[in-house]
Design a protein around this motif. Structure first.
Motif, PDB file in Angstrom:
ATOM      1  N   VAL A   1      28.058  43.320  26.460  1.00 30.71           N
ATOM      2  CA  VAL A   1      29.504  43.149  26.266  1.00 30.71           C
ATOM      3  C   VAL A   1      30.176  44.514  26.126  1.00 30.71           C
ATOM      4  O   VAL A   1      31.256  44.754  26.686  1.00 30.71           O
ATOM      5  CB  VAL A   1      29.781  42.268  25.031  1.00 30.71           C
ATOM      6  N   GLU A   2      29.552  45.436  25.403  1.00 28.58           N
ATOM      7  CA  GLU A   2      30.116  46.768  25.231  1.00 28.58           C
ATOM      8  C   GLU A   2      30.154  47.523  26.555  1.00 28.58           C
ATOM      9  O   GLU A   2      31.132  48.224  26.857  1.00 28.58           O
ATOM     10  CB  GLU A   2      29.292  47.552  24.198  1.00 28.58           C
ATOM     11  N   LEU A   3      29.108  47.408  27.367  1.00 31.41           N
ATOM     12  CA  LEU A   3      29.107  48.075  28.669  1.00 31.41           C
ATOM     13  C   LEU A   3      30.233  47.548  29.555  1.00 31.41           C
ATOM     14  O   LEU A   3      30.904  48.330  30.246  1.00 31.41           O
ATOM     15  CB  LEU A   3      27.756  47.868  29.356  1.00 31.41           C
ATOM     16  N   ALA A   4      30.438  46.223  29.544  1.00 32.91           N
ATOM     17  CA  ALA A   4      31.539  45.646  30.329  1.00 32.91           C
ATOM     18  C   ALA A   4      32.882  46.160  29.818  1.00 32.91           C
ATOM     19  O   ALA A   4      33.794  46.457  30.610  1.00 32.91           O
ATOM     20  CB  ALA A   4      31.485  44.128  30.265  1.00 32.91           C
ATOM     21  N   ARG A   5      33.013  46.292  28.486  1.00 34.22           N
ATOM     22  CA  ARG A   5      34.261  46.811  27.914  1.00 34.22           C
ATOM     23  C   ARG A   5      34.510  48.241  28.370  1.00 34.22           C
ATOM     24  O   ARG A   5      35.640  48.617  28.710  1.00 34.22           O
ATOM     25  CB  ARG A   5      34.209  46.746  26.388  1.00 34.22           C
ATOM     26  N   GLN A   6      33.467  49.055  28.380  1.00 38.17           N
ATOM     27  CA  GLN A   6      33.612  50.447  28.806  1.00 38.17           C
ATOM     28  C   GLN A   6      34.047  50.536  30.267  1.00 38.17           C
ATOM     29  O   GLN A   6      34.877  51.384  30.622  1.00 38.17           O
ATOM     30  CB  GLN A   6      32.298  51.193  28.599  1.00 38.17           C
ATOM     31  N   VAL A   7      33.493  49.666  31.112  1.00 39.36           N
ATOM     32  CA  VAL A   7      33.900  49.660  32.523  1.00 39.36           C
ATOM     33  C   VAL A   7      35.365  49.274  32.650  1.00 39.36           C
ATOM     34  O   VAL A   7      36.126  49.885  33.405  1.00 39.36           O
ATOM     35  CB  VAL A   7      33.003  48.707  33.339  1.00 39.36           C
ATOM     36  N   ARG A   8      35.801  48.253  31.910  1.00 39.89           N
ATOM     37  CA  ARG A   8      37.215  47.845  31.955  1.00 39.89           C
ATOM     38  C   ARG A   8      38.099  48.997  31.504  1.00 39.89           C
ATOM     39  O   ARG A   8      39.184  49.222  32.074  1.00 39.89           O
ATOM     40  CB  ARG A   8      37.450  46.640  31.034  1.00 39.89           C
ATOM     41  N   GLU A   9      37.664  49.723  30.490  1.00 39.15           N
ATOM     42  CA  GLU A   9      38.450  50.841  29.981  1.00 39.15           C
ATOM     43  C   GLU A   9      38.592  51.950  31.038  1.00 39.15           C
ATOM     44  O   GLU A   9      39.669  52.502  31.243  1.00 39.15           O
ATOM     45  CB  GLU A   9      37.783  51.397  28.723  1.00 39.15           C
ATOM     46  N   ARG A  10      37.477  52.238  31.731  1.00 44.78           N
ATOM     47  CA  ARG A  10      37.543  53.254  32.796  1.00 44.78           C
ATOM     48  C   ARG A  10      38.441  52.788  33.935  1.00 44.78           C
ATOM     49  O   ARG A  10      39.184  53.587  34.509  1.00 44.78           O
ATOM     50  CB  ARG A  10      36.137  53.539  33.318  1.00 44.78           C
ATOM     51  N   GLU A  11      38.386  51.490  34.250  1.00 45.78           N
ATOM     52  CA  GLU A  11      39.246  50.962  35.316  1.00 45.78           C
ATOM     53  C   GLU A  11      40.712  51.092  34.931  1.00 45.78           C
ATOM     54  O   GLU A  11      41.575  51.363  35.771  1.00 45.78           O
ATOM     55  CB  GLU A  11      38.909  49.499  35.582  1.00 45.78           C
ATOM     56  N   GLY A  12      41.005  50.912  33.635  1.00 45.36           N
ATOM     57  CA  GLY A  12      42.369  51.026  33.165  1.00 45.36           C
ATOM     58  C   GLY A  12      42.915  52.446  33.254  1.00 45.36           C
ATOM     59  O   GLY A  12      44.118  52.666  33.430  1.00 45.36           O
ATOM     60  N   ARG A  13      42.014  53.437  33.136  1.00 42.54           N
ATOM     61  CA  ARG A  13      42.448  54.827  33.234  1.00 42.54           C
ATOM     62  C   ARG A  13      42.538  55.312  34.680  1.00 42.54           C
ATOM     63  O   ARG A  13      43.183  56.318  34.958  1.00 42.54           O
ATOM     64  CB  ARG A  13      41.467  55.720  32.482  1.00 42.54           C
ATOM     65  N   ALA A  14      41.868  54.581  35.577  1.00 43.64           N
ATOM     66  CA  ALA A  14      41.835  55.019  36.983  1.00 43.64           C
ATOM     67  C   ALA A  14      43.190  54.826  37.660  1.00 43.64           C
ATOM     68  O   ALA A  14      43.980  53.990  37.294  1.00 43.64           O
ATOM     69  CB  ALA A  14      40.769  54.232  37.721  1.00 43.64           C
TER      70      ALA A  14
END
Length: 415
Positions: free
Chosen positions: A402-415
């Protein structure tokens, strides 16, 4: 104390088992409409069109103004048109494979219906097997998004009038229409029970200037373990047709069910055994994540089997992480580890994306499995960025995914 709960416990067990790999029978809109009409329910008419030319001729005979729709795996598309020529163009667009990308195939069923009458109120109705309530339930959602749920008794052939009237009042059905709407809802409950349905979704509208109700946009899913009691329904073709990924799963002999709609998640998961596969989904949910699928590898791991399961997950759109969870009894976890290494290594060598993965392998062969993954990581076969992580505790592994998925979403939000 036990006996009064027995029907609900049996209901819960049956609804869970039905999610496994037996044939899921989703009736087409056309067949669902016919089924509802046979029960004398006020369902909006709908006719199949064999081709865009057939859609043109049907629209011309109806004066030009019709709704042209198409349905395929987990989707229903369409729009209202004003002429026969526009009906033909729309039908061609809906059926054109060039308008869809893998793994979503083009729709296969083309249908037409006359325009709906003007509506003063509408409700989205869902009759379903509620896992949280352990009973059938009716959920109604208003046009402004407010939902209300009414638990139902699987042993009862009808719905108590006072409960139903109170329920319809809560979802803003006008008093003048409640009696008629209540009869329609009772009819839907009869269809659900008599057809051995797992899920029935439909929109109910109240016509302007009258108390009349109309039903449209119907879908129904029949319990695959009850088809021996439903020979007429069992003879119908399953619709929508399986998706490309569901075909891969069927050919590989594994059990795969994607989650769609508001249940769609971003964490792919996979294990061996239906119970473990379901508990893997539950663990992700308890950790605050949303599983994207149910995937049971079947009776035992082989290199080809593992490759097929990972191919399904790698091809699933919008995945941000993967959680592989298996407890080896007859299944050898070292074979799962070897399959993971082979699939990830080949995909990375082709320059293809591999979502971050958390792997939990316990039981038969777990020491060898850990060694296989460790050696592959040291040789760089699993990437250089912690692409595949290993965790033996199920709760910790789920939280990590779940944390890894959250980190990916966070990076997508900054992209």
């Amino acid at each position: 104390m036990f006996l009064p709960r027995l029907p609900q416990l049996l209901f819960r067990t049956a609804s869970s088992l039905s999610r496994r790999g037996a044939r899921n029978l989703h009736l087409s809109s056309h067949h669902t409409t016919r089924l509802l009409a046979q029960h004398n329910l006020p369902v909006h008419p709908l006719a199949l069109a064999k081709s865009p030319e057939h859609a043109h001729d049907t629209a011309a005979g109806a004066g030009g103004r019709v709704w042209v729709g198409a349905e395929g795996p987990a989707q229903r598309l369409g729009r209202e048109v004003e002429s026969a020529d526009e009906a033909r163009r729309t039908a061609k667009e809906l059926l054109d494979p060039a308008n869809y990308t893998f793994p979503t195939p083009a729709p296969t069923n083309l249908f037409l219906s006359p325009p709906l009458p003007a509506l003063s109120h509408s409700l989205h109705l869902l009759l379903h097997a509620s896992r949280s309530l352990h009973t059938p339930a009716l959920t109604a959602t208003t046009s402004n998004g407010e939902a209300s749920t009414l638990p139902l008794d699987i042993r009862s052939t009808s719905i108590q009038d006072t409960l139903l009237v109170d329920f319809l009042e809560r979802v803003d059905i006008p008093q003048a229409s409640r009696e008629r709407v209540a009869e329609v809802v009772k009819g839907l409950w009869s269809v659900w029970r008599e057809s051995d349905a797992l899920r029935l979704e439909i929109t109910l509208g109240v016509q302007e200037g009258s108390a009349k109700a109309v039903l449209f946009n119907p879908t129904i899913q029949i319990d695959p373990f009850a088809l021996h009691r439903q020979p007429a329904l069992a003879a119908l073709p399953a619709s929508p047709v399986p998706t490309a990924l569901e075909k891969v799963a069927k050919d590989a002999g594994v059990f795969y069910l994607p989650r769609g709609g508001d249940q769609q998640g971003d964490i792919g998961c996979y294990g061996y055994g239906a119970g473990l596969a379901m508990s893997t989904m539950d663990a992700l949910t308890l950790a605050g994540g949303k599983p994207a699928n149910f995937l049971d590898g079947g009776g035992g791991a082989t290199p080809a089997n593992v490759a097929s399961c990972l191919s399904i997950l790698f091809s699933t759109p919008r995945l941000r992480a993967i959680f592989i969870n298996s407890f080896g009894g007859l299944t050898k976890t070292d074979l799962i580890a070897e399959g993971i290494v082979s699939a990830v290594r080949a995909r990375l060598e082709r320059g293809e994306h591999v979502p971050p993965m958390v792997v939990r392998l316990r039981g038969t062969g777990e020491e060898r499995a850990a060694q296989v993954l460790k050696e592959a990581r040291e040789k760089g076969w699993l990437g250089s960025d912690g692409r595949v992580e290993v965790e033996g505790d199920m709760g910790k592994a789920a939280r990590w995914a779940v944390e890894l998925a959250r980190q990916v979403r966070e990076r997508e939000g900054r992209a």
